[in-house]
Design a protein around this motif. Structure first.
Motif, PDB file in Angstrom:
ATOM      1  N   ASN A 101       0.839  -1.191   0.000  1.00  0.00           N
ATOM      2  CA  ASN A 101       0.000   0.000   0.000  1.00  0.00           C
ATOM      3  C   ASN A 101       0.874   1.241   0.000  1.00  0.00           C
ATOM      4  OD1 ASN A 101      -2.402  -1.557   0.224  1.00  0.00           O
ATOM      5  ND2 ASN A 101      -2.031  -1.762   2.430  1.00  0.00           N
ATOM      6  N   GLN A 102       0.681   2.087  -0.989  1.00  0.00           N
ATOM      7  CA  GLN A 102       1.468   3.307  -1.084  1.00  0.00           C
ATOM      8  C   GLN A 102       0.895   4.338  -0.126  1.00  0.00           C
ATOM      9  OE1 GLN A 102       1.996   4.576  -5.082  1.00  0.00           O
ATOM     10  NE2 GLN A 102       3.770   5.820  -4.628  1.00  0.00           N
ATOM     11  N   THR A 103       1.743   4.815   0.792  1.00  0.00           N
ATOM     12  CA  THR A 103       1.261   5.737   1.818  1.00  0.00           C
ATOM     13  C   THR A 103       0.880   7.084   1.234  1.00  0.00           C
ATOM     14  OG1 THR A 103       3.554   6.358   2.246  1.00  0.00           O
ATOM     15  CG2 THR A 103       2.608   4.645   3.628  1.00  0.00           C
ATOM     16  N   ALA A 104       1.473   7.465   0.138  1.00  0.00           N
ATOM     17  CA  ALA A 104       1.142   8.741  -0.495  1.00  0.00           C
ATOM     18  C   ALA A 104       1.468   8.642  -1.972  1.00  0.00           C
ATOM     19  CB  ALA A 104       1.927   9.884   0.149  1.00  0.00           C
ATOM     20  N   GLU A 105       0.694   9.343  -2.769  1.00  0.00           N
ATOM     21  CA  GLU A 105       0.947   9.335  -4.199  1.00  0.00           C
ATOM     22  C   GLU A 105       2.213  10.121  -4.501  1.00  0.00           C
ATOM     23  OE1 GLU A 105      -2.400  10.842  -6.236  1.00  0.00           O
ATOM     24  OE2 GLU A 105      -3.755   9.240  -5.603  1.00  0.00           O
ATOM     25  N   GLU A 106       2.977   9.598  -5.446  1.00  0.00           N
ATOM     26  CA  GLU A 106       4.203  10.290  -5.824  1.00  0.00           C
ATOM     27  C   GLU A 106       3.836  11.574  -6.571  1.00  0.00           C
ATOM     28  OE1 GLU A 106       8.496   9.322  -7.903  1.00  0.00           O
ATOM     29  OE2 GLU A 106       6.883   7.860  -7.934  1.00  0.00           O
ATOM     30  N   LEU A 107       4.380  12.676  -6.104  1.00  0.00           N
ATOM     31  CA  LEU A 107       4.003  13.966  -6.637  1.00  0.00           C
ATOM     32  C   LEU A 107       4.722  14.239  -7.950  1.00  0.00           C
ATOM     33  CD1 LEU A 107       4.165  15.992  -3.311  1.00  0.00           C
ATOM     34  CD2 LEU A 107       2.178  14.926  -4.350  1.00  0.00           C
ATOM     35  N   SER A 108       4.078  15.039  -8.775  1.00  0.00           N
ATOM     36  CA  SER A 108       4.667  15.422 -10.057  1.00  0.00           C
ATOM     37  C   SER A 108       5.320  16.792  -9.993  1.00  0.00           C
ATOM     38  CB  SER A 108       3.588  15.408 -11.149  1.00  0.00           C
ATOM     39  OG  SER A 108       2.540  16.309 -10.822  1.00  0.00           O
ATOM     40  N   ILE A 109       5.217  17.472  -8.842  1.00  0.00           N
ATOM     41  CA  ILE A 109       5.794  18.803  -8.685  1.00  0.00           C
ATOM     42  C   ILE A 109       7.082  18.686  -7.892  1.00  0.00           C
ATOM     43  CG2 ILE A 109       5.420  21.134  -7.824  1.00  0.00           C
ATOM     44  CD1 ILE A 109       2.459  20.723  -8.099  1.00  0.00           C
ATOM     45  N   HIS A 110       8.193  18.965  -8.549  1.00  0.00           N
ATOM     46  CA  HIS A 110       9.501  18.923  -7.909  1.00  0.00           C
ATOM     47  C   HIS A 110      10.274  20.174  -8.309  1.00  0.00           C
ATOM     48  CE1 HIS A 110       8.958  14.694  -6.736  1.00  0.00           C
ATOM     49  NE2 HIS A 110       8.432  14.531  -7.941  1.00  0.00           N
ATOM     50  N   SER A 111      11.252  20.493  -7.512  1.00  0.00           N
ATOM     51  CA  SER A 111      12.084  21.659  -7.799  1.00  0.00           C
ATOM     52  C   SER A 111      13.503  21.209  -8.092  1.00  0.00           C
ATOM     53  CB  SER A 111      12.081  22.632  -6.608  1.00  0.00           C
ATOM     54  OG  SER A 111      12.945  23.717  -6.859  1.00  0.00           O
ATOM     55  N   ASN A 112      14.085  21.719  -9.165  1.00  0.00           N
ATOM     56  CA  ASN A 112      15.484  21.443  -9.488  1.00  0.00           C
ATOM     57  C   ASN A 112      16.303  22.731  -9.534  1.00  0.00           C
ATOM     58  OD1 ASN A 112      14.387  22.564 -11.745  1.00  0.00           O
ATOM     59  ND2 ASN A 112      15.022  20.945 -13.166  1.00  0.00           N
ATOM     60  N   ARG A 113      15.814  23.761  -8.851  1.00  0.00           N
ATOM     61  CA  ARG A 113      16.524  25.033  -8.768  1.00  0.00           C
ATOM     62  C   ARG A 113      16.898  25.291  -7.311  1.00  0.00           C
ATOM     63  NH1 ARG A 113      12.451  28.800 -12.496  1.00  0.00           N
ATOM     64  NH2 ARG A 113      12.291  27.328 -14.252  1.00  0.00           N
ATOM     65  N   LEU A 318       3.239  30.058  11.794  1.00  0.00           N
ATOM     66  CA  LEU A 318       4.672  29.874  11.561  1.00  0.00           C
ATOM     67  C   LEU A 318       4.881  29.494  10.105  1.00  0.00           C
ATOM     68  CD1 LEU A 318       5.278  26.479  11.585  1.00  0.00           C
ATOM     69  CD2 LEU A 318       4.670  26.878  13.952  1.00  0.00           C
ATOM     70  N   VAL A 319       6.094  29.702   9.614  1.00  0.00           N
ATOM     71  CA  VAL A 319       6.395  29.503   8.192  1.00  0.00           C
ATOM     72  C   VAL A 319       7.597  28.582   8.065  1.00  0.00           C
ATOM     73  CG1 VAL A 319       6.942  30.622   5.997  1.00  0.00           C
ATOM     74  CG2 VAL A 319       5.513  31.800   7.669  1.00  0.00           C
ATOM     75  N   VAL A 320       7.518  27.649   7.124  1.00  0.00           N
ATOM     76  CA  VAL A 320       8.613  26.713   6.838  1.00  0.00           C
ATOM     77  C   VAL A 320       9.030  26.893   5.387  1.00  0.00           C
ATOM     78  CG1 VAL A 320       9.307  24.300   6.696  1.00  0.00           C
ATOM     79  CG2 VAL A 320       7.818  25.052   8.556  1.00  0.00           C
ATOM     80  N   HIS A 321      10.329  27.096   5.159  1.00  0.00           N
ATOM     81  CA  HIS A 321      10.904  27.189   3.818  1.00  0.00           C
ATOM     82  C   HIS A 321      11.907  26.041   3.652  1.00  0.00           C
ATOM     83  CE1 HIS A 321       9.280  31.255   3.261  1.00  0.00           C
ATOM     84  NE2 HIS A 321       9.715  31.525   4.488  1.00  0.00           N
ATOM     85  N   ALA A 322      11.758  25.275   2.605  1.00  0.00           N
ATOM     86  CA  ALA A 322      12.682  24.176   2.295  1.00  0.00           C
ATOM     87  C   ALA A 322      13.162  24.348   0.863  1.00  0.00           C
ATOM     88  CB  ALA A 322      12.011  22.826   2.489  1.00  0.00           C
ATOM     89  N   TYR A 323      14.483  24.300   0.657  1.00  0.00           N
ATOM     90  CA  TYR A 323      15.029  24.570  -0.676  1.00  0.00           C
ATOM     91  C   TYR A 323      16.463  24.062  -0.755  1.00  0.00           C
ATOM     92  CZ  TYR A 323      16.813  28.514   2.069  1.00  0.00           C
ATOM     93  OH  TYR A 323      17.394  29.274   3.041  1.00  0.00           O
ATOM     94  N   TYR A 324      16.949  23.976  -2.000  1.00  0.00           N
ATOM     95  CA  TYR A 324      18.353  23.642  -2.230  1.00  0.00           C
ATOM     96  C   TYR A 324      19.207  24.853  -1.889  1.00  0.00           C
ATOM     97  CZ  TYR A 324      16.913  19.450  -4.760  1.00  0.00           C
ATOM     98  OH  TYR A 324      16.371  18.253  -5.092  1.00  0.00           O
ATOM     99  N   ALA A 325      20.281  24.617  -1.150  1.00  0.00           N
ATOM    100  CA  ALA A 325      21.123  25.731  -0.713  1.00  0.00           C
ATOM    101  C   ALA A 325      22.060  26.225  -1.804  1.00  0.00           C
ATOM    102  CB  ALA A 325      21.938  25.317   0.515  1.00  0.00           C
ATOM    103  N   ASP A 326      22.419  25.365  -2.746  1.00  0.00           N
ATOM    104  CA  ASP A 326      23.405  25.740  -3.755  1.00  0.00           C
ATOM    105  C   ASP A 326      23.106  25.001  -5.038  1.00  0.00           C
ATOM    106  OD1 ASP A 326      25.588  26.833  -4.998  1.00  0.00           O
ATOM    107  OD2 ASP A 326      27.032  26.221  -3.474  1.00  0.00           O
ATOM    108  N   MET A 327      23.733  25.434  -6.112  1.00  0.00           N
ATOM    109  CA  MET A 327      23.539  24.790  -7.398  1.00  0.00           C
ATOM    110  C   MET A 327      24.416  23.552  -7.551  1.00  0.00           C
ATOM    111  SD  MET A 327      25.583  27.456  -9.879  1.00  0.00           S
ATOM    112  CE  MET A 327      25.138  26.541 -11.336  1.00  0.00           C
ATOM    113  N   PHE A 328      25.272  23.301  -6.578  1.00  0.00           N
ATOM    114  CA  PHE A 328      26.180  22.160  -6.644  1.00  0.00           C
ATOM    115  C   PHE A 328      25.790  21.118  -5.600  1.00  0.00           C
ATOM    116  CE2 PHE A 328      28.694  25.866  -7.975  1.00  0.00           C
ATOM    117  CZ  PHE A 328      29.042  25.457  -9.248  1.00  0.00           C
TER     118      PHE A 328
END
Length: 403
Positions: A101-113, A318-328
């Motif tokens: 049983n898949q606990t959550a559907e795999e999302l189609s929205i991803h960030s590569n920046r 409250l606010v949560v921001h999650a992101y890539y810190a660098d391009m490398f």
């Protein structure tokens, strides 16, 4: 929330609510308390799991607004309510498959920046007025950053986020790949699993975290004959009721102490780690290193990011921001450090350094000490035979002349 309890039953069950998360919370309940709670839930046709799900806050009312890739999206598209050892949590990009049983559907929205603008931003309302049996004495959340296929455990690292604060989770990707030389090594020498080399009973994807979770559940099953309702389990494993809670709590110190014995010599014993349910890490994996920064949330002096905050007043939010810190990112290769070729080259380098020779000089020494003396000996023997042969011919010719 609406329950099918009478007012009298509700008054009886209210002080017992903290005991429903006995496997995750430090509670001081007696077997009589667990029996009373079990009786009250059974009288209203509630199982332990159903009641846990019923009293857990939903994601739709707590996740006020979500933004990813610079665009605002409905939070119910990005987040799903999933079962963890902490209870029911709201998770983004969680793709753990338990018992098919898949606990959550795999999302189609991803960030590569990289950068906060292109990451995930979420405004949350903890609804502190609805707190009753809170684990901690503050209003806010526990934020976890873990692998997509990792089941969320009690001992996973996390960050506490309080009301009126903003937290930044900046991650850096890490990719590790194994070489062919490592893949050809024996399992208990390389101490890591190749893809699809190890199968788990409860999880479709093998990770070391999932293996430890299943191992812990297996130990509980062996001792108490069942597994707590929020713990991962195989399909044929019995789910504990509140009647078995006392057994779980009696073994809680054993289940959550360190798994490394002090008398094991890991340097001399190549198989010293086998006893940990053979839960080796993956040879090839993609991970993320997460760092947390927290600061006070104040919108009085800013007009930025209005699409995220427009339409409501920030009070206990409250606010949560999650992101890539660098391009490398980091790309690592898992390889065998020393094999016979390394030792062969290392020997030549050491002898050249300390003895002033190289492999050619070594072969020359062997040649002069063994091959050349033998060659000289064979040459002398051959010359002696030729001299004796000539001497015999001369003696023979001399006799003929005399006759």
């Amino acid at each position: 929330m609406n329950f099918s309890f009478t007012s009298e039953t509700a008054d009886q069950i209210r002080p017992l609510i903290p005991y429903v998360l006995y496997s995750a919370l430090p509670v001081n309940a007696t077997p009589a308390d667990y029996r009373s709670l079990h009786r009250l839930l059974t009288s209203a046709n509630y199982t332990h799991s159903d009641f846990l799900e019923k009293i857990s806050p939903d994601c739709e009312t707590q996740l006020v607004r979500c933004k990813i890739l610079g665009q605002v999206h409905p939070c119910n598209v990005l987040f799903q309510r999933v079962k963890t050892q902490h209870g029911f949590c709201c998770s983004f990009n969680y793709n753990v498959i338990i018992n098919g049983n898949q606990t959550a559907e795999e999302l189609s929205i991803h960030s590569n920046r990289f950068g906060p603008k292109w990451g995930l931003s979420v405004v949350l309302d903890p609804q502190i007025e609805d707190y009753y049996a809170s684990r901690n004495k503050f209003g806010g959340y526990q934020v976890y950053a873990h692998g997509v296929y990792d089941f969320l455990n009690i001992n996973d690292p996390h960050q506490l986020v309080f009301t009126g604060n903003s937290i930044h989770i900046h991650t850096a990707p890490l990719i590790t790949q194994a070489t062919t030389l490592l893949k050809n090594q024996d399992l208990h020498l390389r101490r890591c699993y190749l893809r699809n080399e190890r199968k788990l009973l409860a999880f479709a994807e093998y990770t070391q975290q999932n293996c430890f979770s299943e191992c812990r559940s297996g130990k509980v099953l062996k001792i108490c004959g069942c597994v707590p309702p929020l713990w991962p389990r195989a399909q044929n494993w019995t789910v504990c009721t509140l009647l078995e809670a006392s057994c779980i709590m009696a073994q809680i110190d054993t289940l959550f102490t360190t798994i490394y014995p002090s008398n094991t010599d890991y340097k001399s014993d190549l198989k010293a780690e086998r006893y940990i349910c053979d839960c080796y890490p993956e040879c090839e994996f993609q991970g993320y290193k997460a760092n947390f920064d927290s600061m006070s949330l104040d919108r009085n002096y800013s007009i930025n990011n209005m699409d995220l905050y427009r339409g409501f007043e920030l009070k206990n939010h409250l606010v949560v921001h999650a992101y890539y810190a660098d391009m490398f990112g980091a790309y690592m290769r898992l390889d065998v450090v020393y094999h016979w070729q390394n030792y062969f080259g290392l020997f030549g380098g050491i002898t050249s350094l300390f003895m002033g020779i190289n492999f050619i000089s070594g072969f020359e020494i062997i040649f002069f000490l063994s091959v050349r003396p033998v060659a000289h000996l064979l040459t002398r023997i051959n010359k002696r035979r030729q001299a004796m042969k000539k001497q015999k011919e001369l003696n023979k010719n001399h006799k003929v002349m005399r006759n």
